[in-house]
Design an enzyme around this catalytic site. Structure first.
Site, PDB file in Angstrom:
ATOM      1  CB  CYS A 231       4.269 -46.229 -46.435  1.00  0.00           C
ATOM      2  SG  CYS A 231       3.822 -44.580 -45.877  1.00  0.00           S
TER       3      CYS A 231
ATOM      4  CD  GLU B 212      16.669 -19.993 -19.042  1.00  0.00           C
ATOM      5  OE1 GLU B 212      17.643 -19.426 -19.585  1.00  0.00           O
ATOM      6  OE2 GLU B 212      16.132 -21.010 -19.501  1.00  0.00           O
TER       7      GLU B 212
ATOM      8  CB  SER C 248      22.788 -25.014 -27.072  1.00  0.00           C
ATOM      9  OG  SER C 248      21.478 -25.252 -26.819  1.00  0.00           O
ATOM     10  CG  LEU C 249      24.825 -24.415 -21.589  1.00  0.00           C
ATOM     11  CD1 LEU C 249      24.176 -24.410 -20.213  1.00  0.00           C
ATOM     12  CD2 LEU C 249      26.265 -23.953 -21.483  1.00  0.00           C
TER      13      LEU C 249
ATOM     14  CE1 TYR D  13      -3.550   2.664   0.646  1.00  0.00           C
ATOM     15  CE2 TYR D  13      -2.133   3.367   2.471  1.00  0.00           C
ATOM     16  CZ  TYR D  13      -3.203   3.600   1.619  1.00  0.00           C
ATOM     17  OH  TYR D  13      -3.917   4.749   1.726  1.00  0.00           O
TER      18      TYR D  13
ATOM     19  CB  CYS E  24       1.635 -43.722 -49.753  1.00  0.00           C
ATOM     20  SG  CYS E  24       3.362 -44.160 -49.565  1.00  0.00           S
TER      21      CYS E  24
ATOM     22  CB  CYS F  91       4.746 -40.710 -49.018  1.00  0.00           C
ATOM     23  SG  CYS F  91       3.950 -41.049 -47.447  1.00  0.00           S
TER      24      CYS F  91
HETATM   25  S1  IVH Z   1      25.125 -20.142 -19.688  1.00  0.00           S
HETATM   26  C1  IVH Z   1      27.335 -19.255 -23.564  1.00  0.00           C
HETATM   27  N1  IVH Z   1      23.978 -20.458 -17.361  1.00  0.00           N
HETATM   28  O1  IVH Z   1      20.235 -23.321 -20.616  1.00  0.00           O
HETATM   29  C2  IVH Z   1      26.604 -19.316 -22.264  1.00  0.00           C
HETATM   30  N2  IVH Z   1      22.705 -21.009 -19.300  1.00  0.00           N
HETATM   31  O2  IVH Z   1      20.490 -25.620 -22.399  1.00  0.00           O
HETATM   32  C3  IVH Z   1      25.477 -20.287 -22.291  1.00  0.00           C
HETATM   33  N3  IVH Z   1      20.409 -21.769 -18.829  1.00  0.00           N
HETATM   34  O3  IVH Z   1      20.643 -21.546 -23.616  1.00  0.00           O
HETATM   35  C4  IVH Z   1      24.470 -20.110 -21.278  1.00  0.00           C
HETATM   36  N4  IVH Z   1      20.539 -21.592 -16.626  1.00  0.00           N
HETATM   37  O4  IVH Z   1      18.990 -20.563 -21.780  1.00  0.00           O
HETATM   38  C5  IVH Z   1      23.830 -20.581 -18.681  1.00  0.00           C
HETATM   39  N5  IVH Z   1      23.101 -20.661 -15.223  1.00  0.00           N
HETATM   40  C6  IVH Z   1      22.949 -20.769 -16.543  1.00  0.00           C
HETATM   41  C7  IVH Z   1      21.739 -21.222 -17.134  1.00  0.00           C
HETATM   42  C8  IVH Z   1      21.661 -21.331 -18.529  1.00  0.00           C
HETATM   43  C9  IVH Z   1      19.756 -21.907 -17.674  1.00  0.00           C
HETATM   44  C10 IVH Z   1      19.823 -22.065 -20.164  1.00  0.00           C
HETATM   45  C11 IVH Z   1      20.189 -21.102 -21.267  1.00  0.00           C
HETATM   46  C12 IVH Z   1      20.867 -21.969 -22.315  1.00  0.00           C
HETATM   47  C13 IVH Z   1      20.288 -23.290 -22.015  1.00  0.00           C
HETATM   48  C14 IVH Z   1      21.131 -24.413 -22.567  1.00  0.00           C
END
Ligand code: IVH
Length: 713
Positions: free
Chosen positions: A450, A198, A106-107, A58, A453, A473
């Site tokens: 298949c 994220e 990505s990782l 508030y 088809c 197909c």
């Molecule tokens: S580092 C080049 N750190 O996981 C750096 N990613 O599966 C790459 N993610 O694309 C990202 N927690 O969206 C990093 N502590 C964290 C993370 C993280 C979640 C996500 C991120 C990435 C994906 C890969």
């Protein structure tokens, strides 16, 4: 972020302000407007970032409303980063593409201690040292976001998209109280910053979000309104909203955790990563100081891999107690220079790895097995399961991959099976619960024809999949059409998977070129298609004729020809048909093209229907010609036909600038040291790449200066 003195001052001023508001004594507050903003930011930080509010909702609203009133009365005093500007966002009509400053990779994944030991070994080999410190942090299961700050202000927010280009979601980000609209970057000597993180919803909040949604569904009576299934999907879905963005974000209680600085330059445009900012941990600390939300208590620093492995195991046991969904942990090399030396593949950085938690399991019954025909003709058996709830998501299908998989696991119709689901991966059957067999279960016989088809299925000796060899197909064509119009291919907005399925059913679409002959008059009469959406669709289809040639080639859905491979082929030609004249050996010789890919492309151009198919596209208005901007005219041809790789710490330019220079001067980047590599450019402290190149003897070694000279000559 705030010293205790700041805090005392802000609190004292808050009290005075609240007193003035309650006594109506607010006439001359304009001169204190910046201080009022600071107060509001301070309380937002206490509440959102530290989760430790010092005033009631508030009281906060009273101060907020006062600021709003002052700004309304004095429009000149309004600033872009005023807390009031989070709200009142406008609706958006189209999402704008947002090219990332640095690709959002990505990782790579690891699943056990051995995988982590292997990672540690790889890193140490690349760095040629045993002295590596790692940081361990949660892997948040949400939706990735990139934020760019310029001159202290939030300039752009974007989704990950395909890693190179995402979608701009700045209004969505501005609506999240955990994302600062401004930050004192200047105090750290930073002019432009890209930070990644994220977007998540806490477990507790997600329950509330679901309860509210339930109420909304009942009250609105809307059949189309669905319950939110998981926090992750809800977060990702929010970035699709175009209307009432601020309310939607607020309703879904989105928060952000930031975990990576991908770009930071000072006012002279110099990269400060690795120099002024030395470690990942330092960058997290700096972000925290600047008022960003970062994982803090949950981060740990490890001097050796054994202590890190121990911490991973501990986390795995405690994950349920963590307030946010996490699907694993992320291990990162702490030293930013070492990160640069490790480098990246086109998919993931080599200095980081995700440690995935073991998937959760649930048990259910296989009611039936169905067969799906994929885009390339592969027949995939799918188990139709007795629907079960799996962490808030209903599961009713599981992929069975291929005939061998079913035989190996001895999966029968009627069996009780254990199903696991990791992240967003399609559920998998782990095993059959043999003790639950009654004897009535049926062994499934894999079809020989298949299911769509009836063409006799074929299987190559070294492949696991049975395939339908019929390019025409109907099921394959439908999947190919979906692929053709998808985002990474021709990107035809409005031609969704659902529409394609419907148009196939109605006989409007039999081949890909039929997209360009759709009977819009009839479609307009269909349920769910108004004249507005049909006009939009017509326009999007027309526009797609101008898409780049590599998108078209990728969109054709030729087996093994991905987006990057398509680019390699298109780079070599002017007209698409030219590829049909290339002998197999010539295709195989291209850098980045293996014999399997070459054969697949060769087969496509030599199948009976292809010439007619291409002629059809041409008659519909496709030029099948590479346009100038497909290959953005290079500055010079100085590096023509030469491939480059960079190693070690570069001092004259950053890695992305290097790649840009190579491209601008008609050269090519290479991803590893191999016989096809022409030049290795070596910075300070080069790693194993230099040794490998020296051994090969076919690679020329350059210093950074020599490389620059080469361009300038
Ligand atoms: S580092 C080049 N750190 O996981 C750096 N990613 O599966 C790459 N993610 O694309 C990202 N927690 O969206 C990093 N502590 C964290 C993370 C993280 C979640 C996500 C991120 C990435 C994906 C890969």
């Amino acid at each position: 972020m705030y010293s205790s003195k700041d805090q005392d001052n802000y609190l004292a001023f808050t009290k005075l302000l609240l007193k003035d508001i309650s006594s109506g004594n607010t006439a001359d507050k304009l001169k204190e407007i910046e201080l009022i903003r600071k107060i509001i930011r301070f309380h937002e930080y206490r509440y959102r970032v530290l989760n430790d509010a010092l005033i009631s909702d508030y009281e906060y609203d009273q101060i907020f409303n006062l600021l709003k009133k002052i700004e309304e009365d004095n429009p000149d005093a309004l600033t872009a980063d005023s807390p009031t500007q989070r709200i009142l966002q406008e609706d958006i009509s189209e999402f704008q593409p947002a090219v990332h400053l640095v690709p959002m990779l990505s990782l790579d994944n690891s699943y056990n201690a051995q995988d982590l030991l292997d990672f540690d070994k790889r890193v140490k080999e690349a760095l040629e040292t045993e002295e590596v410190t790692y940081v361990l942090e949660p892997k948040f299961d949400g939706s990735g976001i990139s934020l760019i700050y310029e001159n202290n202000l939030l300039a752009r927010a974007a989704t990950r998209g395909d890693g190179t280009t995402g979608e701009e979601v700045t209004p969505h980000a501005r609506s999240m109280p955990t994302i600062p609209l401004s930050a004192e970057l200047e105090s750290e000597g930073i002019q432009k910053l890209e930070v990644r993180g994220e977007v998540v919803i806490s477990k507790a909040n997600f329950k509330k979000v679901q309860d509210n949604r339930e109420r909304e569904i009942v009250e609105s009576g809307l059949k189309s309104m669905r319950q939110f299934k998981s926090a992750r999907n809800t977060a990702a879905g929010t970035f699709r909203t175009k209307k009432n963005i601020e309310q939607e974000v607020r309703k879904r209680k989105l928060e952000v955790f930031l975990y990576h600085i991908s770009y930071a330059v000072n006012k002279d445009g110099r990269d400060i990563l690795g120099s002024q900012l030395k470690t990942h941990f330092d960058s997290v600390e700096m972000l925290k100081k600047l008022g960003f939300r970062v994982p803090e208590k949950e981060i740990s620093v490890h001097e050796d891999i054994q202590s890190l492995i121990k911490r991973c195991e501990q986390w795995e046991e405690e994950r349920d107690n963590y307030p946010f969904e996490v699907d694993g942990l992320v291990v990162k090399v702490n030293d930013l220079r070492q990160q640069a030396v490790c480098g990246s593949t086109s998919h993931h950085p080599k200095w980081a790895i995700a440690y995935k938690f073991k998937a959760r399991m649930v048990s259910t019954v296989v009611n039936d097995i169905e067969y799906q025909v994929g885009r390339t003709g592969a027949i995939t058996p799918v188990a139709k399961l007795q629907p079960v709830d799996f962490m808030g998501v209903e599961i009713s299908n599981a992929s069975l991959h291929n005939a061998d998989y079913i035989a190996e696991k001895d999966i029968r119709i009627g069996d009780t099976v254990v199903v696991e689901r990791a992240g967003d991966v399609i559920p998998q059957i782990v095993k059959v619960e043999l003790n639950k067999r009654s004897g009535k279960e049926q062994i499934e016989r894999f079809p020989t024809e298949c299911p769509c088809c009836n063409t006799t299925l074929v299987k190559e000796a070294d492949e696991a999949d049975w395939r339908c060899p019929n390019w025409d197909c109907p099921d394959q064509v439908r999947e190919r059409l979906i692929h053709f119009s998808s985002k990474n291919a021709m990107d035809i907005a409005g031609l969704s998977q659902k529409s394609i399925e419907k148009f196939c059913e109605l006989g409007y679409l039999i081949t890909v070129p039929d997209i360009y002959r759709l009977p819009f008059d009839e479609i307009q009469e269909l349920e769910g298609f108004g004249s507005k959406s049909v006009n939009k669709l017509r326009e999007a289809i027309e526009v797609s004729k101008g898409q780049s040639l590599d998108r078209l080639l990728y969109g054709l859905g030729i087996r093994h020809v991905g987006r990057e491979t398509a680019k390699i082929f298109i780079n070599e030609i002017k007209l698409l048909e030219e590829l049909g004249d290339w002998p197999l050996e010539k295709l195989e010789e291209l850098d980045g093209v293996g014999p399997i890919v070459a054969k697949s492309l060769f087969d496509f151009f030599h199948q009976e229907s292809t010439p007619g198919f291409l002629a059809d596209l041409r008659s519909l208005g496709f030029t099948l010609e590479k346009s100038e901007d497909d290959s953005a005219a290079p500055e010079s041809a100085a590096l023509e036909g030469k491939s480059f790789l960079f190693t070690g710490k570069l001092t004259q330019f950053s890695r992305s600038e290097a790649a840009e220079m190579v491209k601008n001067h008609s050269g090519k980047m290479s991803s590893s040291v191999n016989k096809k590599l022409d030049f290795l450019v070596v910075g300070e402290k080069p790693g194993s790449k230099l040794a490998k190149a020296e051994k090969l003897k076919t690679v020329s070694i350059l210093t950074e200066d020599q490389f620059l000279e080469m361009i300038n000559s």
